[in-house]
Design a protein around this motif. Structure first.
Motif, PDB file in Angstrom:
ATOM      1  N   GLY A 251      38.726  37.811  40.958  1.00 10.12           N
ATOM      2  CA  GLY A 251      39.628  38.072  42.069  1.00 10.12           C
ATOM      3  C   GLY A 251      40.196  36.839  42.729  1.00 10.12           C
ATOM      4  N   ILE A 252      39.720  35.657  42.370  1.00  8.27           N
ATOM      5  CA  ILE A 252      40.231  34.416  42.943  1.00  8.27           C
ATOM      6  C   ILE A 252      41.193  33.784  41.946  1.00  8.27           C
ATOM      7  CG2 ILE A 252      39.667  32.193  43.962  1.00  8.27           C
ATOM      8  CD1 ILE A 252      38.535  34.589  45.452  1.00  8.27           C
ATOM      9  N   THR A 253      42.421  33.528  42.378  1.00  7.50           N
ATOM     10  CA  THR A 253      43.443  32.980  41.489  1.00  7.50           C
ATOM     11  C   THR A 253      43.528  31.468  41.638  1.00  7.50           C
ATOM     12  OG1 THR A 253      44.739  35.019  41.591  1.00  7.50           O
ATOM     13  CG2 THR A 253      45.884  33.031  40.866  1.00  7.50           C
ATOM     14  N   PHE A 254      43.558  30.779  40.504  1.00  8.80           N
ATOM     15  CA  PHE A 254      43.661  29.328  40.467  1.00  8.80           C
ATOM     16  C   PHE A 254      44.969  28.937  39.781  1.00  8.80           C
ATOM     17  CE2 PHE A 254      39.244  30.591  40.233  1.00  8.80           C
ATOM     18  CZ  PHE A 254      38.642  29.832  41.227  1.00  8.80           C
TER      19      PHE A 254
ATOM     20  N   GLN B  93      35.564  43.123  45.434  1.00 14.31           N
ATOM     21  CA  GLN B  93      36.490  43.940  46.201  1.00 14.31           C
ATOM     22  C   GLN B  93      37.902  43.371  46.134  1.00 14.31           C
ATOM     23  OE1 GLN B  93      34.864  44.118  50.121  1.00 14.31           O
ATOM     24  NE2 GLN B  93      33.091  45.360  49.520  1.00 14.31           N
ATOM     25  N   ARG B  94      38.002  42.039  46.074  1.00 18.91           N
ATOM     26  CA  ARG B  94      39.315  41.417  46.059  1.00 18.91           C
ATOM     27  C   ARG B  94      39.963  41.513  44.689  1.00 18.91           C
ATOM     28  NH1 ARG B  94      38.633  35.553  48.534  1.00 18.91           N
ATOM     29  NH2 ARG B  94      40.840  35.515  47.998  1.00 18.91           N
ATOM     30  N   HIS B  95      39.155  41.765  43.676  1.00 18.34           N
ATOM     31  CA  HIS B  95      39.695  41.814  42.319  1.00 18.34           C
ATOM     32  C   HIS B  95      40.220  43.206  41.996  1.00 18.34           C
ATOM     33  CE1 HIS B  95      40.257  40.968  38.135  1.00 18.34           C
ATOM     34  NE2 HIS B  95      39.512  42.012  37.827  1.00 18.34           N
ATOM     35  N   LYS B  96      41.455  43.294  41.546  1.00 22.28           N
ATOM     36  CA  LYS B  96      42.053  44.565  41.155  1.00 22.28           C
ATOM     37  C   LYS B  96      41.878  44.745  39.660  1.00 22.28           C
ATOM     38  CE  LYS B  96      45.529  44.484  44.806  1.00 22.28           C
ATOM     39  NZ  LYS B  96      46.971  44.510  45.113  1.00 22.28           N
TER      40      LYS B  96
END
Length: 384
Positions: free
Chosen positions: A114-117, A36-39
């Motif tokens: 969706g998680i940015t590092f 859901q967080r990933h566009k």
């Protein structure tokens, strides 16, 4: 709560740096939340068909985009790639980018489901251990290596579970250098496979005005008609956007033929004065490239290695280079030639004028050189 650890470290001993990601992306509890967080990028119906057509591979590249913005001879370049692990199990996915020697990296990020590092600098051994531990536990883990001596290659490897969506983003900058009358901007395009969304954009803005823009045919004749250039007095836009079919060498080919250097050459409008001076934040740069100065007279001694190790292609290239250099000499230049193997020979004991007769005699001398013997470079340099 999901735990994420990101490391970017500098390896002083081995002249490279590494980047490590450690995140529990395999945790089923958070998979729905991650999605859901990933566009996701939206594909057109035609692009979606292309995407489905190449999904059969275990690694699917959805998009590969390169954008450069050049302002006053300073380039900011961003390389973005979107990749999906479409295989049935966890695997490593690579992201390799060639960058110019003069460039320096300003930022690198990876977005995993969706998680940015974002990278940070850490010690070599610590990062390697964390990467190994993350891989052993089946976590999403990545490592980046680049040669810090000349900064030519930037490599990334991220280990992710099946179905993971990864977006790589690399930023680097470089000052443009003028060579042979042009500022030259080179982009190394190596997507590795067919890409539904492939695009290169180069935007140029020069306040003094742009005199010319050229796109050498460095990628091959196959792409010569696909490069579009639009320009005004002080702005230019170069776009290269081949579709999936145009990336193939033939109708039934399954691999991309895009593998090489995409080059943009341009020059600016020049006034007959002392050049252009730009000042910013207490620093300045002076662009000075006079076009009406006569070449200075030169005294040159050419020292040529003709030992046995120069046999074949090396000697052929040396002769061709000497022929071209000799053609550039003028009557105001004075020169001689020394060639050496285990012995040392002089074409002329004294410097002679670059007249047409002397130039031709020197060309004949170089053309008849036959490499053999040892390498007495010390005596040759002392003689010069």
């Amino acid at each position: 709560m999901k735990r994420v650890l990101l490391l970017l470290l500098l390896l002083h001993q081995s002249c490279c740096f590494e980047f490590v990601i450690d995140g529990r992306c395999e945790d089923e509890t958070f998979q729905d939340q991650d999605q859901q967080r990933h566009k996701r990028a939206i594909l057109t119906s035609e692009e979606q068909e292309d995407f489905e057509a190449i999904r059969g591979d275990d690694i699917t590249v959805k998009s590969y985009r390169v954008e450069s913005r050049i302002t006053s001879r300073f380039a900011h370049t961003t390389v973005r790639s979107s990749v999906v692990n479409s295989g049935p199990s966890a695997q490593s996915i690579g992201f390799n980018v060639q960058i110019p020697k003069r460039a320096f990296i300003t930022n690198f990020t990876m977005n995993v489901n969706g998680i940015t590092f974002v990278g940070s600098v850490k010690e070599k051994t610590v990062a390697r251990n964390l990467y190994t531990q993350a891989r052993a536990r089946g976590k999403a883990a990545g490592i980046v290596r680049a040669n810090s001596q000349d900064m030519e290659t930037f490599k990334t490897e991220v280990h992710v579970p099946s179905g993971s969506h990864i977006e790589f983003e690399l930023h680097y900058q470089e000052m443009m250098h003028r060579r042979l009358g042009f500022y030259e901007h080179s982009l190394y395009l190596q997507p590795g496979r067919l890409v539904p969304q492939f695009q290169v954009d180069v935007y140029i803005y020069e306040p003094k005005g742009i005199s010319t823009v050229e796109i050498p045919n460095t990628l091959g004749q196959h792409f010569s008609e696909l490069i579009k250039v639009t320009s005004t007095k002080d702005k230019a836009h170069v776009v290269f956007k081949p579709n999936l079919q145009q990336q193939k060498l033939c109708e039934n080919c399954s691999h991309s033929v895009i593998d090489g250097v995409f080059t943009v050459k341009y020059d600016v409008v020049r006034d007959a004065n002392a050049g252009e001076l730009q000042v910013s934040d207490g620093h300045f740069v002076h662009f000075f490239a006079p076009s009406n100065l006569s070449p200075l007279p030169k005294n040159i001694v050419f020292v040529i290695d003709v030992s046995g190790s120069m046999w074949g292609v090396k000697m052929k290239q040396t002769v061709e280079a000497m022929q071209a250099i000799l053609d550039d000499l003028t009557v105001d230049d004075f020169f001689s030639i020394i060639d050496f193997n285990h012995n040392v020979r002089c074409w002329s004991e004294s410097l002679v004028s670059g007249s047409s007769i002397q130039i031709q005699d020197a060309k004949n001398y170089v053309q008849n050189i036959k490499p053999n013997g040892g390498t007495n470079i010390n005596e040759a340099l002392l003689r010069a």
